[in-house]
Design a protein around this motif. Structure first.
Motif, PDB file in Angstrom:
ATOM      1  N   ALA A  57     -51.177  33.436  80.279  1.00 45.87           N
ATOM      2  CA  ALA A  57     -50.466  34.698  80.491  1.00 45.87           C
ATOM      3  C   ALA A  57     -50.538  35.078  81.963  1.00 45.87           C
ATOM      4  O   ALA A  57     -51.452  34.661  82.681  1.00 45.87           O
ATOM      5  N   VAL A  58     -49.581  35.895  82.390  1.00 49.89           N
ATOM      6  CA  VAL A  58     -49.542  36.339  83.780  1.00 49.89           C
ATOM      7  C   VAL A  58     -48.971  37.751  83.830  1.00 49.89           C
ATOM      8  O   VAL A  58     -48.189  38.149  82.969  1.00 49.89           O
ATOM      9  N   ILE A  59     -49.390  38.497  84.852  1.00 50.47           N
ATOM     10  CA  ILE A  59     -48.917  39.863  85.029  1.00 50.47           C
ATOM     11  C   ILE A  59     -48.569  40.080  86.495  1.00 50.47           C
ATOM     12  O   ILE A  59     -49.254  39.582  87.383  1.00 50.47           O
ATOM     13  N   SER A  60     -47.497  40.803  86.717  1.00 51.27           N
ATOM     14  CA  SER A  60     -47.035  41.040  88.077  1.00 51.27           C
ATOM     15  C   SER A  60     -47.950  42.018  88.805  1.00 51.27           C
ATOM     16  O   SER A  60     -48.853  42.614  88.219  1.00 51.27           O
ATOM     17  N   ARG A  61     -47.696  42.191  90.080  1.00 58.09           N
ATOM     18  CA  ARG A  61     -48.569  42.984  90.935  1.00 58.09           C
ATOM     19  C   ARG A  61     -48.712  44.427  90.458  1.00 58.09           C
ATOM     20  O   ARG A  61     -49.802  44.988  90.484  1.00 58.09           O
ATOM     21  N   ASN A  62     -47.633  45.019  89.997  1.00 55.72           N
ATOM     22  CA  ASN A  62     -47.715  46.414  89.548  1.00 55.72           C
ATOM     23  C   ASN A  62     -47.845  46.536  88.035  1.00 55.72           C
ATOM     24  O   ASN A  62     -47.833  47.646  87.497  1.00 55.72           O
ATOM     25  N   GLY A  63     -47.952  45.405  87.363  1.00 53.55           N
ATOM     26  CA  GLY A  63     -48.108  45.411  85.910  1.00 53.55           C
ATOM     27  C   GLY A  63     -46.813  45.574  85.142  1.00 53.55           C
ATOM     28  O   GLY A  63     -46.827  45.614  83.918  1.00 53.55           O
ATOM     29  N   GLY A  64     -45.703  45.648  85.849  1.00 52.76           N
ATOM     30  CA  GLY A  64     -44.436  45.901  85.182  1.00 52.76           C
ATOM     31  C   GLY A  64     -43.828  44.706  84.474  1.00 52.76           C
ATOM     32  O   GLY A  64     -42.963  44.876  83.612  1.00 52.76           O
ATOM     33  N   SER A  65     -44.276  43.516  84.835  1.00 53.04           N
ATOM     34  CA  SER A  65     -43.741  42.303  84.208  1.00 53.04           C
ATOM     35  C   SER A  65     -44.885  41.427  83.724  1.00 53.04           C
ATOM     36  O   SER A  65     -45.903  41.314  84.396  1.00 53.04           O
ATOM     37  N   THR A  66     -44.689  40.816  82.574  1.00 57.40           N
ATOM     38  CA  THR A  66     -45.669  39.899  82.016  1.00 57.40           C
ATOM     39  C   THR A  66     -44.942  38.667  81.464  1.00 57.40           C
ATOM     40  O   THR A  66     -43.730  38.698  81.213  1.00 57.40           O
ATOM     41  N   ALA A  67     -45.696  37.606  81.289  1.00 59.61           N
ATOM     42  CA  ALA A  67     -45.149  36.397  80.675  1.00 59.61           C
ATOM     43  C   ALA A  67     -46.279  35.699  79.926  1.00 59.61           C
ATOM     44  O   ALA A  67     -47.444  35.802  80.320  1.00 59.61           O
ATOM     45  N   TYR A  68     -45.905  35.006  78.849  1.00 58.36           N
ATOM     46  CA  TYR A  68     -46.896  34.372  77.993  1.00 58.36           C
ATOM     47  C   TYR A  68     -46.474  32.957  77.620  1.00 58.36           C
ATOM     48  O   TYR A  68     -45.283  32.644  77.518  1.00 58.36           O
ATOM     49  N   ALA A  69     -47.463  32.120  77.385  1.00 57.01           N
ATOM     50  CA  ALA A  69     -47.191  30.821  76.784  1.00 57.01           C
ATOM     51  C   ALA A  69     -46.697  31.050  75.361  1.00 57.01           C
ATOM     52  O   ALA A  69     -47.115  31.994  74.684  1.00 57.01           O
ATOM     53  N   ASP A  70     -45.820  30.175  74.910  1.00 60.53           N
ATOM     54  CA  ASP A  70     -45.277  30.321  73.551  1.00 60.53           C
ATOM     55  C   ASP A  70     -46.383  30.324  72.500  1.00 60.53           C
ATOM     56  O   ASP A  70     -46.277  31.010  71.480  1.00 60.53           O
ATOM     57  N   SER A  71     -47.454  29.586  72.762  1.00 61.97           N
ATOM     58  CA  SER A  71     -48.528  29.442  71.779  1.00 61.97           C
ATOM     59  C   SER A  71     -49.323  30.725  71.555  1.00 61.97           C
ATOM     60  O   SER A  71     -50.021  30.855  70.551  1.00 61.97           O
ATOM     61  N   VAL A  72     -49.225  31.673  72.487  1.00 63.17           N
ATOM     62  CA  VAL A  72     -50.007  32.915  72.355  1.00 63.17           C
ATOM     63  C   VAL A  72     -49.125  34.152  72.253  1.00 63.17           C
ATOM     64  O   VAL A  72     -49.639  35.261  72.037  1.00 63.17           O
ATOM     65  N   LYS A  73     -47.836  33.973  72.398  1.00 64.76           N
ATOM     66  CA  LYS A  73     -46.919  35.105  72.390  1.00 64.76           C
ATOM     67  C   LYS A  73     -47.030  35.866  71.071  1.00 64.76           C
ATOM     68  O   LYS A  73     -47.048  35.266  69.988  1.00 64.76           O
ATOM     69  N   GLY A  74     -47.146  37.180  71.173  1.00 64.23           N
ATOM     70  CA  GLY A  74     -47.285  38.013  69.985  1.00 64.23           C
ATOM     71  C   GLY A  74     -48.714  38.205  69.536  1.00 64.23           C
ATOM     72  O   GLY A  74     -48.989  39.066  68.700  1.00 64.23           O
ATOM     73  N   ARG A  75     -49.629  37.424  70.085  1.00 63.17           N
ATOM     74  CA  ARG A  75     -51.055  37.546  69.716  1.00 63.17           C
ATOM     75  C   ARG A  75     -51.907  38.020  70.878  1.00 63.17           C
ATOM     76  O   ARG A  75     -52.893  38.725  70.676  1.00 63.17           O
ATOM     77  N   PHE A  76     -51.535  37.628  72.102  1.00 70.84           N
ATOM     78  CA  PHE A  76     -52.306  37.979  73.291  1.00 70.84           C
ATOM     79  C   PHE A  76     -51.532  39.006  74.114  1.00 70.84           C
ATOM     80  O   PHE A  76     -50.297  38.984  74.155  1.00 70.84           O
ATOM     81  N   THR A  77     -52.285  39.873  74.795  1.00 68.20           N
ATOM     82  CA  THR A  77     -51.688  40.861  75.680  1.00 68.20           C
ATOM     83  C   THR A  77     -52.464  40.908  76.985  1.00 68.20           C
ATOM     84  O   THR A  77     -53.679  41.102  76.984  1.00 68.20           O
ATOM     85  N   ILE A  78     -51.755  40.736  78.091  1.00 68.10           N
ATOM     86  CA  ILE A  78     -52.376  40.836  79.410  1.00 68.10           C
ATOM     87  C   ILE A  78     -52.063  42.213  79.985  1.00 68.10           C
ATOM     88  O   ILE A  78     -50.964  42.748  79.800  1.00 68.10           O
TER      89      ILE A  78
END
Length: 124
Positions: free
Chosen positions: A47-68
């Motif tokens: 998972a990754v989060i942008s500098r201001n927290g406004g954007s995130t991205a996740y691996a397909d394997s964790v999407k919907g289960r993990f939150t950054i």
């Protein structure tokens, strides 16, 4: 410098919350991410989060289960992991970089700063 913690042993279906604390100033200038590495496998993006927290991205394997998420005032990034599966077992690393561009967010080689890793073990 990054310091990761919060790993542990949990049963399948359980939850863990990982923390990554950064030392120094201007944490808000850094894209922050989590990667993991299981025994015998390559390090992979989680998972990754942008500098201001406004954007995130996740691996397909964790999407919907993990939150950054992140709190820049405390120079900390979090990874909330729910509905854990045995295949989530790995050493989890936090990473950060001030110069990375968003299109490269999933590439471990693009990150200059790494934490020491924290073990997450999910039993079946």
């Amino acid at each position: 410098q990054l310091q990761a913690c919060g790993g542990g042993l949990v049963q399948a279906g359980g939850s863990l919350r990982l923390f990554c604390a950064a030392s120094g100033r201007s944490f808000s200038n850094y894209v922050a991410g989590w990667f993991r590495q299981a025994p015998g496998k390559e390090r992979e993006f989680v998972a990754v989060i942008s500098r201001n927290g406004g954007s995130t991205a996740y691996a397909d394997s964790v999407k919907g289960r993990f939150t950054i998420s992140r709190v820049n005032a405390k120079s900390t990034v979090f990874l909330q992991m729910n509905t854990l599966k045995p295949e989530d077992t790995a050493v989890y690393y936090c990473a950060a970089d001030a110069r990375i561009i968003w299109s490269s967010r999933t590439l471990a080689a693009r990150y200059d700063h790494w934490g020491q890793g924290t073990q997450v073990t999910v039993s079946s």
